[in-house]
Design an enzyme around this catalytic site. Structure first.
Site, PDB file in Angstrom:
ATOM      1  N   SER A 124      36.003  40.816  40.528  1.00  0.00           N
ATOM      2  CA  SER A 124      35.019  40.062  39.739  1.00  0.00           C
ATOM      3  C   SER A 124      34.971  40.591  38.318  1.00  0.00           C
ATOM      4  O   SER A 124      35.221  41.785  38.073  1.00  0.00           O
ATOM      5  CB  SER A 124      33.657  40.262  40.409  1.00  0.00           C
ATOM      6  OG  SER A 124      32.625  39.905  39.546  1.00  0.00           O
ATOM      7  N   TYR A 149      27.168  46.231  44.327  1.00  0.00           N
ATOM      8  CA  TYR A 149      28.159  45.172  44.568  1.00  0.00           C
ATOM      9  C   TYR A 149      29.332  45.345  43.604  1.00  0.00           C
ATOM     10  O   TYR A 149      30.494  45.397  44.012  1.00  0.00           O
ATOM     11  CB  TYR A 149      27.519  43.780  44.393  1.00  0.00           C
ATOM     12  CG  TYR A 149      28.543  42.688  44.218  1.00  0.00           C
ATOM     13  CD1 TYR A 149      29.330  42.272  45.288  1.00  0.00           C
ATOM     14  CD2 TYR A 149      28.759  42.092  42.967  1.00  0.00           C
ATOM     15  CE1 TYR A 149      30.302  41.289  45.119  1.00  0.00           C
ATOM     16  CE2 TYR A 149      29.722  41.105  42.794  1.00  0.00           C
ATOM     17  CZ  TYR A 149      30.493  40.715  43.872  1.00  0.00           C
ATOM     18  OH  TYR A 149      31.461  39.750  43.705  1.00  0.00           O
ATOM     19  N   LYS A 153      33.440  46.547  44.162  1.00  0.00           N
ATOM     20  CA  LYS A 153      34.653  45.844  43.689  1.00  0.00           C
ATOM     21  C   LYS A 153      35.540  46.824  42.906  1.00  0.00           C
ATOM     22  O   LYS A 153      36.758  46.843  43.066  1.00  0.00           O
ATOM     23  CB  LYS A 153      34.277  44.660  42.791  1.00  0.00           C
ATOM     24  CG  LYS A 153      33.600  43.533  43.525  1.00  0.00           C
ATOM     25  CD  LYS A 153      34.583  42.787  44.408  1.00  0.00           C
ATOM     26  CE  LYS A 153      33.909  41.845  45.354  1.00  0.00           C
ATOM     27  NZ  LYS A 153      34.764  41.329  46.407  1.00  0.00           N
TER      28      LYS A 153
HETATM   29  P1  NAD Z   1      31.085  33.796  50.577  1.00  0.00           P
HETATM   30  O1  NAD Z   1      29.961  34.663  51.026  1.00  0.00           O
HETATM   31  O2  NAD Z   1      30.881  32.331  50.574  1.00  0.00           O
HETATM   32  O3  NAD Z   1      32.401  34.119  51.431  1.00  0.00           O
HETATM   33  C1  NAD Z   1      32.678  35.400  51.935  1.00  0.00           C
HETATM   34  C2  NAD Z   1      33.086  35.250  53.398  1.00  0.00           C
HETATM   35  O4  NAD Z   1      33.384  36.536  53.910  1.00  0.00           O
HETATM   36  C3  NAD Z   1      31.994  34.636  54.263  1.00  0.00           C
HETATM   37  O5  NAD Z   1      32.529  33.593  55.024  1.00  0.00           O
HETATM   38  C4  NAD Z   1      31.544  35.800  55.135  1.00  0.00           C
HETATM   39  O6  NAD Z   1      31.110  35.360  56.407  1.00  0.00           O
HETATM   40  C5  NAD Z   1      32.798  36.652  55.200  1.00  0.00           C
HETATM   41  N1  NAD Z   1      32.576  38.088  55.420  1.00  0.00           N
HETATM   42  C6  NAD Z   1      31.755  38.920  54.739  1.00  0.00           C
HETATM   43  N2  NAD Z   1      31.864  40.171  55.218  1.00  0.00           N
HETATM   44  C7  NAD Z   1      32.795  40.132  56.209  1.00  0.00           C
HETATM   45  C8  NAD Z   1      33.356  41.105  57.061  1.00  0.00           C
HETATM   46  N3  NAD Z   1      32.966  42.391  57.035  1.00  0.00           N
HETATM   47  N4  NAD Z   1      34.286  40.723  57.959  1.00  0.00           N
HETATM   48  C9  NAD Z   1      34.696  39.421  58.027  1.00  0.00           C
HETATM   49  N5  NAD Z   1      34.189  38.461  57.250  1.00  0.00           N
HETATM   50  C10 NAD Z   1      33.251  38.816  56.342  1.00  0.00           C
HETATM   51  O7  NAD Z   1      31.509  34.302  49.135  1.00  0.00           O
HETATM   52  P2  NAD Z   1      32.510  33.654  48.075  1.00  0.00           P
HETATM   53  O8  NAD Z   1      31.707  33.179  46.926  1.00  0.00           O
HETATM   54  O9  NAD Z   1      33.440  32.727  48.751  1.00  0.00           O
HETATM   55  O10 NAD Z   1      33.268  34.961  47.598  1.00  0.00           O
HETATM   56  C11 NAD Z   1      34.522  35.354  48.138  1.00  0.00           C
HETATM   57  C12 NAD Z   1      34.933  36.671  47.516  1.00  0.00           C
HETATM   58  O11 NAD Z   1      34.999  36.525  46.110  1.00  0.00           O
HETATM   59  C13 NAD Z   1      33.936  37.807  47.771  1.00  0.00           C
HETATM   60  O12 NAD Z   1      34.668  39.002  47.965  1.00  0.00           O
HETATM   61  C14 NAD Z   1      33.142  37.870  46.487  1.00  0.00           C
HETATM   62  O13 NAD Z   1      32.628  39.154  46.242  1.00  0.00           O
HETATM   63  C15 NAD Z   1      34.209  37.516  45.464  1.00  0.00           C
HETATM   64  N6  NAD Z   1      33.636  36.961  44.224  1.00  0.00           N
HETATM   65  C16 NAD Z   1      32.799  35.887  44.306  1.00  0.00           C
HETATM   66  C17 NAD Z   1      32.223  35.382  43.149  1.00  0.00           C
HETATM   67  C18 NAD Z   1      31.276  34.216  43.208  1.00  0.00           C
HETATM   68  O14 NAD Z   1      30.560  33.964  42.245  1.00  0.00           O
HETATM   69  N7  NAD Z   1      31.223  33.436  44.271  1.00  0.00           N
HETATM   70  C19 NAD Z   1      32.529  35.958  41.892  1.00  0.00           C
HETATM   71  C20 NAD Z   1      33.413  37.032  41.855  1.00  0.00           C
HETATM   72  C21 NAD Z   1      33.972  37.532  43.042  1.00  0.00           C
HETATM   73  C1  UD1 Z   2      26.290  37.204  38.678  1.00  0.00           C
HETATM   74  C2  UD1 Z   2      26.392  38.656  39.042  1.00  0.00           C
HETATM   75  C3  UD1 Z   2      27.853  39.069  39.074  1.00  0.00           C
HETATM   76  C4  UD1 Z   2      28.632  38.166  40.033  1.00  0.00           C
HETATM   77  C5  UD1 Z   2      28.443  36.717  39.564  1.00  0.00           C
HETATM   78  C6  UD1 Z   2      29.131  35.728  40.451  1.00  0.00           C
HETATM   79  C7  UD1 Z   2      24.310  39.646  38.204  1.00  0.00           C
HETATM   80  C8  UD1 Z   2      23.705  40.591  37.232  1.00  0.00           C
HETATM   81  N1  UD1 Z   2      25.642  39.466  38.096  1.00  0.00           N
HETATM   82  O1  UD1 Z   2      26.835  37.016  37.398  1.00  0.00           O
HETATM   83  O2  UD1 Z   2      27.955  40.400  39.515  1.00  0.00           O
HETATM   84  O3  UD1 Z   2      30.007  38.495  40.031  1.00  0.00           O
HETATM   85  O4  UD1 Z   2      27.039  36.416  39.572  1.00  0.00           O
HETATM   86  O5  UD1 Z   2      28.556  35.732  41.736  1.00  0.00           O
HETATM   87  O6  UD1 Z   2      23.648  39.105  39.051  1.00  0.00           O
HETATM   88  N2  UD1 Z   2      20.526  32.339  34.980  1.00  0.00           N
HETATM   89  C9  UD1 Z   2      19.306  31.788  34.668  1.00  0.00           C
HETATM   90  N3  UD1 Z   2      18.493  31.378  35.680  1.00  0.00           N
HETATM   91  C10 UD1 Z   2      18.847  31.490  36.996  1.00  0.00           C
HETATM   92  C11 UD1 Z   2      20.108  32.053  37.316  1.00  0.00           C
HETATM   93  C12 UD1 Z   2      20.925  32.475  36.287  1.00  0.00           C
HETATM   94  O7  UD1 Z   2      18.956  31.669  33.491  1.00  0.00           O
HETATM   95  O8  UD1 Z   2      18.050  31.111  37.869  1.00  0.00           O
HETATM   96  C13 UD1 Z   2      21.436  32.741  33.871  1.00  0.00           C
HETATM   97  C14 UD1 Z   2      21.793  34.217  33.878  1.00  0.00           C
HETATM   98  O9  UD1 Z   2      20.854  34.949  33.153  1.00  0.00           O
HETATM   99  C15 UD1 Z   2      23.188  34.177  33.225  1.00  0.00           C
HETATM  100  C16 UD1 Z   2      23.764  32.829  33.690  1.00  0.00           C
HETATM  101  O10 UD1 Z   2      22.645  32.049  34.060  1.00  0.00           O
HETATM  102  O11 UD1 Z   2      23.072  34.146  31.837  1.00  0.00           O
HETATM  103  C17 UD1 Z   2      24.704  32.959  34.871  1.00  0.00           C
HETATM  104  O12 UD1 Z   2      24.041  33.669  35.909  1.00  0.00           O
HETATM  105  P1  UD1 Z   2      24.684  33.838  37.371  1.00  0.00           P
HETATM  106  O13 UD1 Z   2      25.129  32.517  37.873  1.00  0.00           O
HETATM  107  O14 UD1 Z   2      23.704  34.598  38.197  1.00  0.00           O
HETATM  108  O15 UD1 Z   2      25.993  34.693  37.112  1.00  0.00           O
HETATM  109  P2  UD1 Z   2      26.170  36.105  36.348  1.00  0.00           P
HETATM  110  O16 UD1 Z   2      24.891  36.699  35.965  1.00  0.00           O
HETATM  111  O17 UD1 Z   2      27.175  35.901  35.285  1.00  0.00           O
END
Ligand code: NAD
Ligand code: UD1
Length: 348
Positions: A124, A149, A153
């Site tokens: 991330s 978190y 990562k």
């Molecule tokens: P998500 O929660 O929708 O998907 C994660 C999946 O992993 C789920 O289906 C959950 O059941 C499974 N899981 C969690 N722990 C597990 C374990 N110990 N064993 C087996 N399965 C397990 O999340 P996502 O948004 O699809 O994210 C996927 C990956 O990308 C994650 O590693 C997350 O940290 C990373 N990521 C997500 C975002 C985001 O904004 N969504 C941003 C940056 C990185």
């Molecule tokens: C967050 C996480 C980051 C994670 C990413 C994707 C934090 C501090 N960081 O990033 O670790 O990888 O999500 O899952 O939580 N905002 C509002 N109102 C809301 C929600 C968000 O104003 O109700 C604003 C936030 O202040 C930010 C932007 O929207 O400026 C995006 O927020 P968000 O979607 O939570 O993502 P990040 O903060 O970038």
């Protein structure tokens, strides 16, 4: 030859299954369903018109993983499985280190045992902490994370780097996602957060659909054009495609350790108010908002320089903010209660 997709039932994983299937890749999903349901897999199966092989299990369960590796000929792993709620990670750090870091260690151990030496890892932009400038390049400092978190990562990235140093035949790709949003254009799969969404896009969607009264905009006094936070929102379908490109690369003779960490973003910074306006336009619904205090740990601006991914993987994002909002709205309005309601495919 198969790919193991840990966390494949989740938001990004489920979209990636479609991209993998379109690319002709064969896969098996491994997920403990702690933040997802098999309903997403059923729906993906409808979209790709193929059954999905699913093995329920936890990445920390070594015996279960051994069974799965013994059953299939696994060439590479895409490792999505992990917990991702920033606030919860601050309250329960051990849960996050155990699930994310320990889960990855067990997975890597079993991969080593079965001589599976290729992994694509979901990292991330959070590993960059508060960057000194934007756009962010891959060689910017990492590790000054602000929550467990993010630290989990960062730790996994370091572990992967150390394995590559110890074994030159081990290949790892680290994808640093910026802010994934949007949904598949069918409107049948998308992000289904538990409880009150922490992230912006699902919150806006729930306001537009009438589930929440207004959006709290966290801070109106940042040093940005309109005072609200700026992020690099990337369509989940573009992000899914990046995984296919990563697998193509890791399976080619072009793979080089020095080029194995990639920013996956659009390179376009978009403010909270830009997103509100774009969503209103896409949905035809009003999104009432109030500007409130900044959220602890938030930064003013975060967007990617993704030119390395373009140059090396041949990947770049193609979808616009408008596409992201239209597709999120289609998913949200068709499925106001996410996967908990069954979906009538005859209606689409
Ligand atoms: P998500 O929660 O929708 O998907 C994660 C999946 O992993 C789920 O289906 C959950 O059941 C499974 N899981 C969690 N722990 C597990 C374990 N110990 N064993 C087996 N399965 C397990 O999340 P996502 O948004 O699809 O994210 C996927 C990956 O990308 C994650 O590693 C997350 O940290 C990373 N990521 C997500 C975002 C985001 O904004 N969504 C941003 C940056 C990185
Ligand atoms: C967050 C996480 C980051 C994670 C990413 C994707 C934090 C501090 N960081 O990033 O670790 O990888 O999500 O899952 O939580 N905002 C509002 N109102 C809301 C929600 C968000 O104003 O109700 C604003 C936030 O202040 C930010 C932007 O929207 O400026 C995006 O927020 P968000 O979607 O939570 O993502 P990040 O903060 O970038």
């Amino acid at each position: 030859m198969k790919f193991l997709i840990t966390g494949g039932a989740g938001y990004i994983g489920s979209h990636t299954l479609i991209a993998l299937s379109e690319a002709g890749y064969d896969f098996v999903v491994y997920d403990n369903l702690c933040n997802s349901s098999q309903e997403s897999l059923k729906r993906v199966s409808k979209i790709i018109n193929k059954d999905i092989e699913f093995e329920e299990g936890d990445t920390r369960d070594k015996e279960r993983l051994q069974e799965v590796f013994a059953k299939y000929d696994i060439n590479a792993v895409i490792h999505f499985a992990g917990l991702k709620a920033v606030g919860e990670s601050v309250e329960q750090p051990l849960k996050y280190y155990d699930n994310n870091v320990n889960g990855t260690l067990v997975l890597l151990d079993v991969m080593q045992e079965f001589k599976c030496k290729k992994i694509v890892f979901s990292s991330s932009a959070t590993v960059y902490g508060d960057p000194s400038s934007t756009p962010i390049e891959e060689n910017f400092p990492v590790g000054a994370t602000t929550n467990p978190y993010g630290t989990s990562k960062y730790m996994i990235e370091r572990i992967l780097e150390d394995i590559v140093i110890s074994d030159s035949s081990f290949q790892a790709i680290i994808l640093r996602y910026f802010n994934p949003v949007g949904a598949h254009e069918s409107g049948t799969i998308g992000e289904d957060p538990n409880g009150i969404p922490n992230n912006l896009m699902p919150f806006i969607s729930q306001v537009a659909v009438g589930k929440r009264e207004f959006l709290s905009v966290f801070g109106g006094d940042y040093d940005t054009e309109d005072g609200t936070g700026v992020r690099d929102y990337i369509h989940v379908v573009d992000l899914a495609d990046a995984h296919v490109k990563a697998l193509n690369y890791i399976n080619s003779n072009k793979y080089e350790t020095k080029n194995s960490t990639f920013n996956i973003g659009t390179g376009i910074g978009c403010s909270v108010l830009d997103m509100v306006k774009a969503f209103e336009k896409a949905s035809g619904k009003k999104v009432p908002y109030k500007i409130v205090q900044r959220r602890a740990g938030d930064i003013a601006k975060c967007f990617a320089d993704s030119s390395l991914a373009k140059e090396v993987l041949g990947w770049s994002a193609s979808k616009t903010i408008e596409d992201m909002c239209i597709d999120s709205w289609r998913w949200q309005s068709n499925n106001p209660d996410g996967y908990s309601q069954s979906f009538n495919f005859k209606n689409i």
